[in-house]
Design an enzyme around this catalytic site. Structure first.
Site, PDB file in Angstrom:
ATOM      1  N   ALA A 156     -39.466 -14.028-103.894  1.00  0.00           N
ATOM      2  CA  ALA A 156     -39.012 -13.774-105.269  1.00  0.00           C
ATOM      3  C   ALA A 156     -39.488 -15.255-105.739  1.00  0.00           C
ATOM      4  O   ALA A 156     -40.217 -16.072-105.692  1.00  0.00           O
ATOM      5  CB  ALA A 156     -37.858 -13.627-105.400  1.00  0.00           C
ATOM      6  N   ASN A 157     -39.090 -15.101-107.220  1.00  0.00           N
ATOM      7  CA  ASN A 157     -39.342 -16.673-107.919  1.00  0.00           C
ATOM      8  C   ASN A 157     -37.955 -16.697-109.130  1.00  0.00           C
ATOM      9  O   ASN A 157     -37.374 -15.789-109.044  1.00  0.00           O
ATOM     10  CB  ASN A 157     -40.635 -16.756-108.718  1.00  0.00           C
ATOM     11  CG  ASN A 157     -40.855 -15.560-109.751  1.00  0.00           C
ATOM     12  OD1 ASN A 157     -40.094 -15.470-110.854  1.00  0.00           O
ATOM     13  ND2 ASN A 157     -41.681 -14.868-109.384  1.00  0.00           N
ATOM     14  N   ARG A 158     -37.993 -17.841-109.806  1.00  0.00           N
ATOM     15  CA  ARG A 158     -36.763 -18.128-110.421  1.00  0.00           C
ATOM     16  C   ARG A 158     -36.853 -17.505-111.816  1.00  0.00           C
ATOM     17  O   ARG A 158     -36.069 -17.747-112.635  1.00  0.00           O
ATOM     18  CB  ARG A 158     -36.655 -19.588-110.568  1.00  0.00           C
ATOM     19  CG  ARG A 158     -36.291 -20.328-109.367  1.00  0.00           C
ATOM     20  CD  ARG A 158     -36.163 -21.572-109.450  1.00  0.00           C
ATOM     21  NE  ARG A 158     -36.267 -22.492-108.196  1.00  0.00           N
ATOM     22  CZ  ARG A 158     -35.209 -22.517-107.349  1.00  0.00           C
ATOM     23  NH1 ARG A 158     -34.209 -21.755-107.402  1.00  0.00           N
ATOM     24  NH2 ARG A 158     -35.292 -23.218-106.008  1.00  0.00           N
ATOM     25  N   SER A 159     -37.814 -16.667-112.231  1.00  0.00           N
ATOM     26  CA  SER A 159     -37.826 -16.272-113.542  1.00  0.00           C
ATOM     27  C   SER A 159     -36.399 -15.341-113.814  1.00  0.00           C
ATOM     28  O   SER A 159     -36.144 -14.511-112.980  1.00  0.00           O
ATOM     29  CB  SER A 159     -39.401 -15.502-113.977  1.00  0.00           C
ATOM     30  OG  SER A 159     -38.954 -14.964-115.148  1.00  0.00           O
TER      31      SER A 159
END
Ligand code: CTP
Length: 399
Positions: free
Chosen positions: A207-210
């Site tokens: 995943a990513n932090r957006s």
């Protein structure tokens, strides 16, 4: 520009505990550029002060039929209004309006207008469900009055049930839709939001932090300016009223949803943080620790925006975001060209308070003609407004 700019809106406030929420509705309408006049009933004055509403609105509150400064206020206000919204509307007001009784300034104003009228009922569940109230509302609806149904939730005195005033956000969205076209009127806007999640196994993802907050702000801004908005999202924030939500998780799902929505889109704003790589082999079960550390082999995901850029229809406007940690402008310009975009919103996500997970953002807006607008740290809705302003400017150049 908002559909509300320059419009005269009369806000009728009646005597219910939810009257305090009318303050928020008035503030939002004024912020959107409307000329707002509040009319309070005698009952409303038991719940909120005139001074509060007068201070927030564009004119002092009115409440009396016998105001000497204006000999015929009961017709003037109704004639002047572009729209009247009653928030909250009590059972008494609904009954009087349905029965054509002109007992006070608000009911007189409602009878003396040809403008659209919105009523936002709020009352205890038993009253809301009473056949007299329901019949009166059905009669008003048949006459073209717009009824914003109350929500379910906590009511005065701690009871739970239907009858809670609709949120100020929803009420303002109905006002905007009723007043019709803002500067995005008649246009279909597709917005993506959030980071994609690419499965490794049945439970784990890359995943990513957006957070998706900037995309949601763009969707809210576009719908408030009259667009039909499809929001393709990987996150579960509150959907802005009037926005059609499509929930996705992976880059592949987002690509399918974007391609389908983009067929009719006039404007696409890709605010999502799409994974550039995904695991080649995702297993359907949970990988077990005892089997040892897995080697995760990655393969590239499709570049959704580059795909849209390659097939861009005449008249379609494509907006990308560029999340950078160095060489902000040079990297963003390269993406603008590579993906055939009309605008790129570049943010330096390594700076404090900017981009991912924050409520604020600071961006540079770059166009292919090398023009650049810098927006210093502000809330994400203000950034969204600046983005939409430039999109409108670009589209004005097309015509
Ligand atoms: N984007 C996309 N599909 C991808 C990757 C990115 O549509 N597979 C879109 C993003 O939504 C954004 C723009 O392309 O609007 C730029 O994304 P960004 O992550 O900043 O750049 P990348 O093109 O992925 O390049 P890099 O990761 O090298 O910075």
């Amino acid at each position: 520009m908002s559909a509300l700019r320059g419009k005269t809106i009369v806000v009728g406030v009646t005597g219910g505990i939810a009257a305090y929420k009318a303050v928020d509705v008035c503030r939002r309408l004024v912020d959107a550029g409307a000329h707002v006049v509040a009319v309070m009933t005698e009952g409303a004055e038991h719940f909120i002060g005139r001074t509060t509403l007068s201070a927030l609105c564009s004119e002092p509150v009115q409440s009396s039929l016998w105001d000497e400064a204006s000999p015929i206020p009961h017709t003037r206000l109704g004639q002047r209004a572009d729209l009247i919204v009653v928030v909250p509307a009590t059972a008494r007001l609904i009954g009087a309006y349905a029965g054509g009784l002109s007992t006070d300034l608000l009911t007189n104003t409602l009878l003396a207008t040809r403008a659209p009228v919105i009523v936002c009922p709020a009352m205890h569940t038993e009253m809301w469900e009473h056949p007299a109230v329901q019949d009166n509302l059905a009669l008003l609806a048949r006459r073209g009055v717009i009824v914003v149904e109350p929500d379910e939730g906590r009511l005065a005195g701690g009871d739970l049930g239907k009858g809670r005033l609709a949120s100020p956000e929803r009420i303002v969205a109905v006002v905007e839709r009723t007043l019709g076209r803002g500067d995005l009127g008649g246009l279909h806007v597709v917005v993506t939001a959030g980071g994609t999640r690419e499965p490794i196994d049945a439970v784990r993802v890359i995943a990513n932090r957006s957070s998706g907050k900037q995309g949601y702000a763009v969707a809210a801004e576009a719908v408030s300016r009259g667009a039909t908005v499809t929001l393709i999202s990987t996150v579960e924030l509150a959907t802005p009223p009037g926005v059609q939500l499509v929930s996705v998780e992976t880059a592949a799902q987002m690509e399918a949803a974007v391609q389908s929505a983009a067929e009719t889109a006039d404007i696409v704003v890709m605010a999502a943080a799409v994974a550039d790589f995904r695991p080649t082999l995702t297993v359907g079960h949970k990988l077990k620790k005892d089997d040892g550390a897995p080697s995760i082999v990655l393969e590239p995901t499709p570049d959704i925006l580059a795909g849209l850029g390659a097939r861009k229809r005449p008249g379609q406007t494509l907006v990308g975001f560029a999340a950078e940690t160095s060489d902000l402008v040079a990297n963003a310009e390269a993406k603008l060209r590579r993906k055939n975009l009309d605008l790129i919103v570049a943010n330096d996500v390594s700076a404090s308070g900017v981009g991912f997970q924050h409520d604020t953002n600071a961006v540079c807006l770059l166009r292919p003609d090398a023009s650049m607008v810098t927006i210093s740290l502000t809330d994400k809705r203000s950034v969204a407004r600046a983005v939409v302003d430039i999109v409108v400017e670009i589209r004005a150049g097309l015509s």
